[in-house]
Scaffold this motif. Structure first.
Motif, mmCIF file in Angstrom:
data_model
loop_
_atom_site.group_PDB
_atom_site.id
_atom_site.type_symbol
_atom_site.label_atom_id
_atom_site.label_comp_id
_atom_site.label_asym_id
_atom_site.label_seq_id
_atom_site.Cartn_x
_atom_site.Cartn_y
_atom_site.Cartn_z
ATOM 1 N N ASN A 242 5.220 28.772 47.881
ATOM 2 C CA ASN A 242 5.476 27.642 48.777
ATOM 3 C C ASN A 242 6.987 27.538 48.988
ATOM 4 O O ASN A 242 7.723 27.221 48.046
ATOM 5 N N PRO A 243 7.498 27.776 50.203
ATOM 6 C CA PRO A 243 8.957 27.791 50.415
ATOM 7 C C PRO A 243 9.628 26.467 50.077
ATOM 8 O O PRO A 243 10.754 26.462 49.553
ATOM 9 N N GLN A 244 8.973 25.352 50.346
ATOM 10 C CA GLN A 244 9.572 24.056 50.051
ATOM 11 C C GLN A 244 9.686 23.838 48.539
ATOM 12 O O GLN A 244 10.725 23.391 48.043
ATOM 13 N N LEU A 245 8.625 24.154 47.815
ATOM 14 C CA LEU A 245 8.679 24.036 46.359
ATOM 15 C C LEU A 245 9.711 24.986 45.765
ATOM 16 O O LEU A 245 10.414 24.642 44.815
ATOM 17 N N PHE A 246 9.802 26.179 46.329
ATOM 18 C CA PHE A 246 10.776 27.150 45.835
ATOM 19 C C PHE A 246 12.186 26.585 45.940
ATOM 20 O O PHE A 246 12.999 26.715 45.018
ATOM 21 N N LYS A 247 12.489 25.933 47.046
ATOM 22 C CA LYS A 247 13.824 25.351 47.231
ATOM 23 C C LYS A 247 14.073 24.222 46.239
ATOM 24 O O LYS A 247 15.179 24.056 45.729
ATOM 25 N N VAL A 248 13.041 23.433 45.962
ATOM 26 C CA VAL A 248 13.188 22.365 44.973
ATOM 27 C C VAL A 248 13.536 22.941 43.608
ATOM 28 O O VAL A 248 14.398 22.422 42.887
ATOM 29 N N LEU A 249 12.896 24.039 43.243
ATOM 30 C CA LEU A 249 13.080 24.621 41.909
ATOM 31 C C LEU A 249 14.429 25.286 41.717
ATOM 32 O O LEU A 249 14.932 25.351 40.597
ATOM 33 N N HIS A 250 15.009 25.775 42.797
ATOM 34 C CA HIS A 250 16.144 26.667 42.635
ATOM 35 C C HIS A 250 17.485 26.075 43.039
ATOM 36 O O HIS A 250 18.464 26.809 43.203
ATOM 37 N N GLY A 251 17.554 24.783 43.177
ATOM 38 C CA GLY A 251 18.832 24.091 43.149
ATOM 39 C C GLY A 251 19.765 24.343 44.304
ATOM 40 O O GLY A 251 19.374 24.783 45.382
ATOM 41 N N THR A 252 21.031 24.055 44.057
ATOM 42 C CA THR A 252 22.056 24.154 45.081
ATOM 43 C C THR A 252 22.427 25.601 45.332
ATOM 44 O O THR A 252 22.252 26.467 44.476
ATOM 45 N N ARG A 253 22.983 25.857 46.487
ATOM 46 C CA ARG A 253 23.355 27.224 46.842
ATOM 47 C C ARG A 253 24.560 27.679 46.032
ATOM 48 O O ARG A 253 25.417 26.896 45.651
ATOM 49 N N GLY A 254 24.637 28.968 45.788
ATOM 50 C CA GLY A 254 25.747 29.534 45.036
ATOM 51 C C GLY A 254 25.805 31.025 45.288
ATOM 52 O O GLY A 254 25.047 31.564 46.102
#
Length: 383
Positions: free
Chosen positions: A177-189
């Motif tokens: 799930n792309p939305q859940l993936f973004k929630v799990l993996h935090g801020t960009r770096g």
């Protein structure tokens, strides 16, 4: 009644998405027993009666990633960081080989710097040299769980390992799930994870010659049964050889405490259902019974095997490093020596009528079939 529908679904040769969602949803004791019995029987039919050890060596807890759920994430400054020296790594691998483990798993925080890449490369060269014998001409089997790397790095490590028929890599994508993936993996770096990059990792690992493994977290807040169904379909899409997945558990070192966590019993049952359904859908692959199952219930790993898993990963890391490698709270066996882990696990596995595949690498039967080696995949049935 639910149980009649469950019987009807389990009688099918192929499961629809609706069927998968139904089986994942099961909580009633009788329904769950039907699912468990079917998955256990399918595992015996396709994989034989063996459970394979992957001796886990946690090389380092230094990590450049910011995964918000993880206890060793880069921003957790309360963790005392470590990297095992090469002598310690080789010693643990030799112990595994000498004690009948057909395979080890090298795991660490995610890094891409040349110093780390060369460190792993040297460890693999030394492990191979130290474990080759007439009985093990390729040395001990190796699984790597070292995060997303370049194709060049995968190839360097594969060459260094020296065991092409026993070489595996576990690269989980955690959720499709792309939305859940973004929630799990935090801020960009610099090394921020992107879902499509995780999928490319699986393609690169296949190109580099590994038995390809992946997996997901089960019971993430906001995750639906349909999401888990899509995860299973993603396993199918990439023709995965092995699966390592477990329940979503909170970590004090993460930053998702406000998201909460499922209650233990339904979370455990959902994780077991996911193992069973993955077995029924994907057939002759390796599936690990995650240590995280035991964090919920003392016999969690045995339950995982009863529901269709055929791999366990006893911890061989030196005791002084164990507390520094906690991806989630309540990790079990932090004070158990390798000898204690081995004795305890063997008794537990035998209690559910399975036996340890001593001195067996336990390659994925799907991978063996893909390699044109079907004579090596005939399972040994129980007497």
């Amino acid at each position: 009644m639910t149980i009649e529908k469950t019987r009807a679904v389990l009688a099918k040769s192929e499961l629809s998405d609706e069927d998968i969602v139904h089986l994942l949803s099961l909580q009633n004791l009788d329904d769950c027993r039907l699912l468990q019995e079917m998955a256990y029987a399918r595992t015996t039919e396709l994989m034989g009666n063996y459970v394979y050890y992957r001796g886990l060596i946690e090389l380092s807890n230094i990590c450049t990633a910011s995964c918000r759920y993880c206890g060793i994430r880069r921003e957790n400054h309360d963790v005392k960081r470590y990297t095992m020296n090469l002598d310690e790594v080789v010693e643990a691998a030799v112990w595994a080989a000498n004690n009948g483990y057909g395979s080890i798993c090298l795991q660490a925080g995610e890094r891409r710097d040349e110093k780390f890449i060369a460190y792993v490369e040297e460890a693999l060269v030394r492990i191979h040299a130290a474990t080759v014998s007439p009985e093990r001409p390729e040395g001990v089997g190796v699984t790597l769980s070292l995060g997303q790397q370049t194709l060049e790095t995968y190839r360097r490590w594969a060459k260094a390992a020296g065991c092409p028929s026993q070489l595996r890599y576990l690269g989980r994508f955690e959720t499709s799930n792309p939305q859940l993936f973004k929630v799990l993996h935090g801020t960009r770096g610099d090394h921020e994870k992107e879902l499509e990059n995780r999928f490319q990792m699986l393609r690169d690992l296949r190109t580099a010659g590994y038995q390809v493994g992946t997996g997901v977290m089960i019971g993430i807040p906001g995750q639906s049964l349909e999401d888990l169904c899509r995860d299973i379909r993603t396993f199918q899409k990439f023709d995965i050889d092995m699966i390592g997945m477990g329940p979503y558990l909170l970590s004090e070192g993460g930053e998702l405490q406000n998201f909460g966590q499922m209650a233990p019993e339904p979370l455990l049952q959902l994780a077991l259902n996911m193992i069973a359904v993955t077995r029924l859908v994907l057939g002759p692959i390796n599936i690990a019974a995650a240590t995280a199952l035991q964090a919920i219930k003392d016999n969690g790993r045995e339950l995982g095997v009863a529901y269709g898993a055929n791999v366990v990963m006893p911890n061989l890391s030196p005791l002084q490093y164990r507390t520094g490698y906690q991806l989630y709270d309540g990790k079990p066996n932090l004070k158990d020596s390798p000898e204690q882990c081995a004795r305890s696990l063997e008794a537990r596995i035998q209690s559910i009528d399975r036996q340890i595949g001593w001195n067996m690498s336990g390659s994925s039967r799907r991978w063996l079939r893909r390699q044109g080696r079907p004579n090596e995949e005939a399972p040994t049935q129980k007497a």
